[in-house]
Motif scaffolding. Sequence first.
Motif, PDB file in Angstrom:
ATOM      1  N   ALA A 128     -79.478 -53.987  -3.849  1.00 12.59           N
ATOM      2  CA  ALA A 128     -78.629 -54.193  -4.730  1.00 12.59           C
ATOM      3  C   ALA A 128     -78.434 -53.046  -5.790  1.00 12.59           C
ATOM      4  CB  ALA A 128     -78.681 -55.416  -5.655  1.00 12.59           C
ATOM      5  N   CYS A 129     -79.719 -53.012  -6.527  1.00  8.47           N
ATOM      6  CA  CYS A 129     -79.729 -51.590  -7.497  1.00  8.47           C
ATOM      7  C   CYS A 129     -79.421 -50.445  -6.835  1.00  8.47           C
ATOM      8  CB  CYS A 129     -81.341 -51.764  -8.100  1.00  8.47           C
ATOM      9  SG  CYS A 129     -81.715 -52.990  -9.116  1.00  8.47           S
ATOM     10  N   GLY A 130     -79.965 -50.150  -5.511  1.00  6.04           N
ATOM     11  CA  GLY A 130     -79.713 -48.974  -5.065  1.00  6.04           C
ATOM     12  C   GLY A 130     -78.293 -48.530  -4.671  1.00  6.04           C
ATOM     13  N   VAL A 131     -77.560 -49.820  -4.510  1.00  2.00           N
ATOM     14  CA  VAL A 131     -76.050 -49.398  -4.474  1.00  2.00           C
ATOM     15  C   VAL A 131     -75.227 -49.643  -5.850  1.00  2.00           C
ATOM     16  CG1 VAL A 131     -76.005 -50.107  -1.962  1.00  2.00           C
ATOM     17  CG2 VAL A 131     -75.659 -51.678  -3.693  1.00  2.00           C
ATOM     18  N   ALA A 132     -75.952 -49.521  -6.782  1.00  2.00           N
ATOM     19  CA  ALA A 132     -75.559 -49.508  -8.302  1.00  2.00           C
ATOM     20  C   ALA A 132     -75.086 -50.796  -8.790  1.00  2.00           C
ATOM     21  CB  ALA A 132     -74.636 -48.182  -8.617  1.00  2.00           C
ATOM     22  N   ALA A 133     -75.414 -51.958  -7.846  1.00  2.86           N
ATOM     23  CA  ALA A 133     -74.885 -53.463  -8.209  1.00  2.86           C
ATOM     24  C   ALA A 133     -76.221 -53.870  -8.932  1.00  2.86           C
ATOM     25  CB  ALA A 133     -74.565 -54.248  -6.985  1.00  2.86           C
ATOM     26  N   TYR A 134     -76.288 -53.372 -10.377  1.00  3.75           N
ATOM     27  CA  TYR A 134     -77.700 -53.817 -10.883  1.00  3.75           C
ATOM     28  C   TYR A 134     -77.356 -55.229 -11.181  1.00  3.75           C
ATOM     29  CZ  TYR A 134     -78.128 -48.873 -11.254  1.00  3.75           C
ATOM     30  OH  TYR A 134     -78.324 -47.360 -10.769  1.00  3.75           O
ATOM     31  N   SER A 135     -76.288 -55.619 -11.668  1.00  9.40           N
ATOM     32  CA  SER A 135     -75.938 -57.084 -12.195  1.00  9.40           C
ATOM     33  C   SER A 135     -76.324 -58.118 -11.016  1.00  9.40           C
ATOM     34  CB  SER A 135     -74.607 -57.303 -12.824  1.00  9.40           C
ATOM     35  OG  SER A 135     -74.419 -58.499 -13.064  1.00  9.40           O
ATOM     36  N   ALA A 136     -76.008 -57.510  -9.971  1.00 11.91           N
ATOM     37  CA  ALA A 136     -76.242 -58.386  -8.715  1.00 11.91           C
ATOM     38  C   ALA A 136     -77.608 -58.385  -8.500  1.00 11.91           C
ATOM     39  CB  ALA A 136     -75.312 -57.951  -7.423  1.00 11.91           C
ATOM     40  N   GLY A 137     -78.414 -57.407  -8.499  1.00 12.25           N
ATOM     41  CA  GLY A 137     -79.837 -57.574  -8.501  1.00 12.25           C
ATOM     42  C   GLY A 137     -80.433 -58.462  -9.462  1.00 12.25           C
ATOM     43  N   ILE A 138     -80.142 -58.328 -10.649  1.00 13.75           N
ATOM     44  CA  ILE A 138     -80.844 -59.109 -11.618  1.00 13.75           C
ATOM     45  C   ILE A 138     -80.412 -60.657 -11.388  1.00 13.75           C
ATOM     46  CG2 ILE A 138     -80.811 -59.725 -14.079  1.00 13.75           C
ATOM     47  CD1 ILE A 138     -82.383 -57.220 -13.345  1.00 13.75           C
ATOM     48  N   PHE A 139     -79.156 -60.897 -10.935  1.00 15.67           N
ATOM     49  CA  PHE A 139     -78.781 -62.188 -10.709  1.00 15.67           C
ATOM     50  C   PHE A 139     -79.573 -62.919  -9.517  1.00 15.67           C
ATOM     51  CE2 PHE A 139     -74.876 -65.015  -8.588  1.00 15.67           C
ATOM     52  CZ  PHE A 139     -75.480 -66.002  -9.613  1.00 15.67           C
ATOM     53  N   HIS A 140     -79.748 -62.244  -8.513  1.00 12.68           N
ATOM     54  CA  HIS A 140     -80.827 -62.732  -7.386  1.00 12.68           C
ATOM     55  C   HIS A 140     -82.068 -62.987  -7.960  1.00 12.68           C
ATOM     56  CE1 HIS A 140     -81.349 -63.699  -3.290  1.00 12.68           C
ATOM     57  NE2 HIS A 140     -82.522 -62.713  -3.297  1.00 12.68           N
ATOM     58  N   LEU A 141     -82.406 -61.881  -8.815  1.00 11.26           N
ATOM     59  CA  LEU A 141     -83.826 -62.194  -9.661  1.00 11.26           C
ATOM     60  C   LEU A 141     -83.821 -63.366 -10.175  1.00 11.26           C
ATOM     61  CD1 LEU A 141     -85.583 -59.523 -11.730  1.00 11.26           C
ATOM     62  CD2 LEU A 141     -85.521 -61.857 -12.501  1.00 11.26           C
ATOM     63  N   MET A 142     -82.740 -63.847 -10.860  1.00 13.17           N
ATOM     64  CA  MET A 142     -82.676 -65.221 -11.575  1.00 13.17           C
ATOM     65  C   MET A 142     -82.829 -66.454 -10.747  1.00 13.17           C
ATOM     66  SD  MET A 142     -79.885 -66.831 -14.359  1.00 13.17           S
ATOM     67  CE  MET A 142     -79.016 -67.254 -12.762  1.00 13.17           C
ATOM     68  N   THR A 143     -82.092 -66.365  -9.645  1.00 10.99           N
ATOM     69  CA  THR A 143     -81.886 -67.518  -8.692  1.00 10.99           C
ATOM     70  C   THR A 143     -83.063 -67.630  -7.882  1.00 10.99           C
ATOM     71  OG1 THR A 143     -80.495 -66.069  -6.914  1.00 10.99           O
ATOM     72  CG2 THR A 143     -79.444 -67.389  -8.635  1.00 10.99           C
ATOM     73  N   HIS A 144     -83.740 -66.367  -7.520  1.00  9.73           N
ATOM     74  CA  HIS A 144     -84.900 -66.298  -6.608  1.00  9.73           C
ATOM     75  C   HIS A 144     -85.925 -66.771  -7.498  1.00  9.73           C
ATOM     76  CE1 HIS A 144     -88.622 -64.520  -5.356  1.00  9.73           C
ATOM     77  NE2 HIS A 144     -88.235 -64.486  -4.190  1.00  9.73           N
ATOM     78  N   ALA A 145     -86.129 -66.788  -8.916  1.00  9.74           N
ATOM     79  CA  ALA A 145     -87.342 -67.244  -9.718  1.00  9.74           C
ATOM     80  C   ALA A 145     -87.104 -68.905  -9.577  1.00  9.74           C
ATOM     81  CB  ALA A 145     -86.793 -66.830 -11.084  1.00  9.74           C
ATOM     82  N   PHE A 146     -85.912 -69.535  -9.583  1.00 12.17           N
ATOM     83  CA  PHE A 146     -85.730 -70.865  -9.291  1.00 12.17           C
ATOM     84  C   PHE A 146     -86.171 -71.535  -7.901  1.00 12.17           C
ATOM     85  CE2 PHE A 146     -81.804 -70.138 -12.186  1.00 12.17           C
ATOM     86  CZ  PHE A 146     -82.824 -70.064 -13.427  1.00 12.17           C
ATOM     87  N   PHE A 147     -85.655 -70.718  -6.874  1.00 10.14           N
ATOM     88  CA  PHE A 147     -85.976 -71.373  -5.586  1.00 10.14           C
ATOM     89  C   PHE A 147     -87.195 -71.069  -5.199  1.00 10.14           C
ATOM     90  CE2 PHE A 147     -82.875 -67.953  -4.331  1.00 10.14           C
ATOM     91  CZ  PHE A 147     -83.482 -67.237  -3.527  1.00 10.14           C
ATOM     92  N   LYS A 148     -87.827 -69.943  -5.247  1.00  3.38           N
ATOM     93  CA  LYS A 148     -88.789 -69.474  -4.840  1.00  3.38           C
ATOM     94  C   LYS A 148     -90.261 -69.824  -5.710  1.00  3.38           C
ATOM     95  CE  LYS A 148     -89.568 -67.321  -2.019  1.00  3.38           C
ATOM     96  NZ  LYS A 148     -89.643 -66.198  -1.545  1.00  3.38           N
TER      97      LYS A 148
END
Length: 645
Positions: free
Chosen positions: A329-349
């Motif tokens: 996500a960060c590599g395609v300049a979708a930084y917000s999407a990468g951080i969003f997945h970071l947050m949801t991943h923190a919950f379910f992982k």
Amino acid sequence: MILGYHLWLIPLLPLAGAALNGFFGRRSSKRAVAAVGLAFVGASCLWAWRVAWLFWHLPPNQVPLVGNYVTWIQAGNFVVDYSLYVDQLSLVMMLVVSTVGFIIHIYSVGYMAEEGGYYRYFSFLNLFMFFMLTLVMAESYLLMFIGWEGVGLASYLLIGFFFRRDAAAAAGMKAFLVNRIGDFGFLIALFLLIKYFGTLSFQELFSAIGELKPEAATVVPFTAIGLLLLMGACGKSAQLPLYVWLPDAMEGPTPVSALIHAATMVTAGVYMVARSHLIFDRAPDALLAVAVVGCLTALFAATIGMAQNDIKRVLAYSTISQLGYMFMACGVAAYSAGIFHLMTHAFFKGLLFLAAGSVIHAVGGNQDMRYMGGLRTRIPWTFWTMTAATLAIAGVPLFSGFFSKDEILWKAYSNAAGSWVLWALGLLTAFLTAFYMFRLWFLTFFGEFRGAQAPDAHGHEPHIHESPKIMLVPLVILAVLSVVGGYLGWPGHSLFDKFLSEVFPAAAEAGEHAFSESLLMTLSVVAAALGIFLAWLLYHRRRDLPEKIAARLGGIYTAVANKYYVDEGYHAAFVQPVVEGARRILWRAIDQKAIDATAEDGARSAGLVSDALRRMQSGNLRSYAGWVAAGAALVGLYMIWLGVR
């Protein structure tokens, strides 16, 4: 601003808890140790939410919040202050780290209740929180680097907590050393930033970069800086080729696995790349490298996860794969999407690891899924909470992972920096993720319980029991977040993207594409459904098929089950030459033939001389008289020689 002077409480409260338990915990009761560990981290979490509440009501001209405290380093024009920095990005990280970290602390009270070194555990856990919060709240790259190195130290202590076990001690050392490789690249990048900009302060640095003209890119080596930062991120966030430390980190206590793999240490690399987006935006080649590394890591780790039998190792490779999604996500300049997945991943992982710990606790310490099964009716709270996390990570609609993963796939396809190849590989990874996670789910909770067949069970079935409430409450909280956390990023009306738009204002323009987001979303759902169906078929309906398929695949399956022999390859290519070189050069040539030989020859010579002198002391009076006469003659001759001169 008054508020800025209180930011220091957020990282320093856990440090105070670490110090109290570290110095006085050995003589305290477990109840007192747990109270200190929870109180200080809980206070830090509450203060973080208070700051978030005040931040939300601040006028735009007062954002970001900066707390300048003391001048740390001053060398000529180069100045580094101990300053903390809170903007929208660091606020998200601060809340995720403090909240999930506090939940894991609560769980640890029950999980570690019967373990030795209770005070050490909570001291290390609090210390980890201090360094991680320092990392995400730092106002400069140098202070970030202190937190960066600190979480490496704390993770070494936590992974190797059971230090009497050789495997745990080796895993801690492996994590420490592999991270040093990546940290070397990070450090060189900092030197380059000092050389070309004279500062490591985020405010000053990003302001200077923003004022650069396009032709300045030929003067400042943004690509080299970006690649070196990526090298550091690969070490900390376990990306190819520096991912090998993370699966072995499973030797630590299960709550440590949740803390390291969910919201904290492994996400530091993703945060660093997102924080450095102005650098990467001016280095397209480095940005492409981030996307490629992330995509390949996601796919590579997912294939390994399909063939692992240790429940924690499946989740470890899943973490590596999901971090690859964030990098893509960060590599395609979708930084917000990468951080969003970071947050949801923190919950379910985080929930997956804690639920896995509850399963391990229930079956008496066994971690091999081949000797589990039939647990859904025996530990129902663990089953239902883990089911919520499994549905979330598989990308099932209306669960948190669905929203964040769908946004990454969409941006990978539609952004100008993306491509259909990245999207296709990401879609394949989504299919594999759903498969190996539901493989875990079916093997653990369905069928007949197989615990009596375990090698150490000796034909006896362990007493299966649900975890205590202090372990179940964190599971329920994270399960709720795993369900509802994704709604902040509802497609087309993402509150999360809107909140981070102040940090990432120049979102990449969408490229030309023929597919709509709804169609791509449908394809990702179909991929997840196929993965779930295949897992159901192989591990619930036709349990005889996996062995037949493995036998048919032969060497391919063996290679995947053995993690492609990467560890063995690294050992042959790097570890063994170093060990042999140390043995032949440092030990035999230098230590034995040079240092030891010099010392031994000196001692031997001294022995010969002393032996000769010893023979002069014979006890014979005539011999003594002879030596006296000889000495007198020599003295006389010397005096005559002086007189002649």
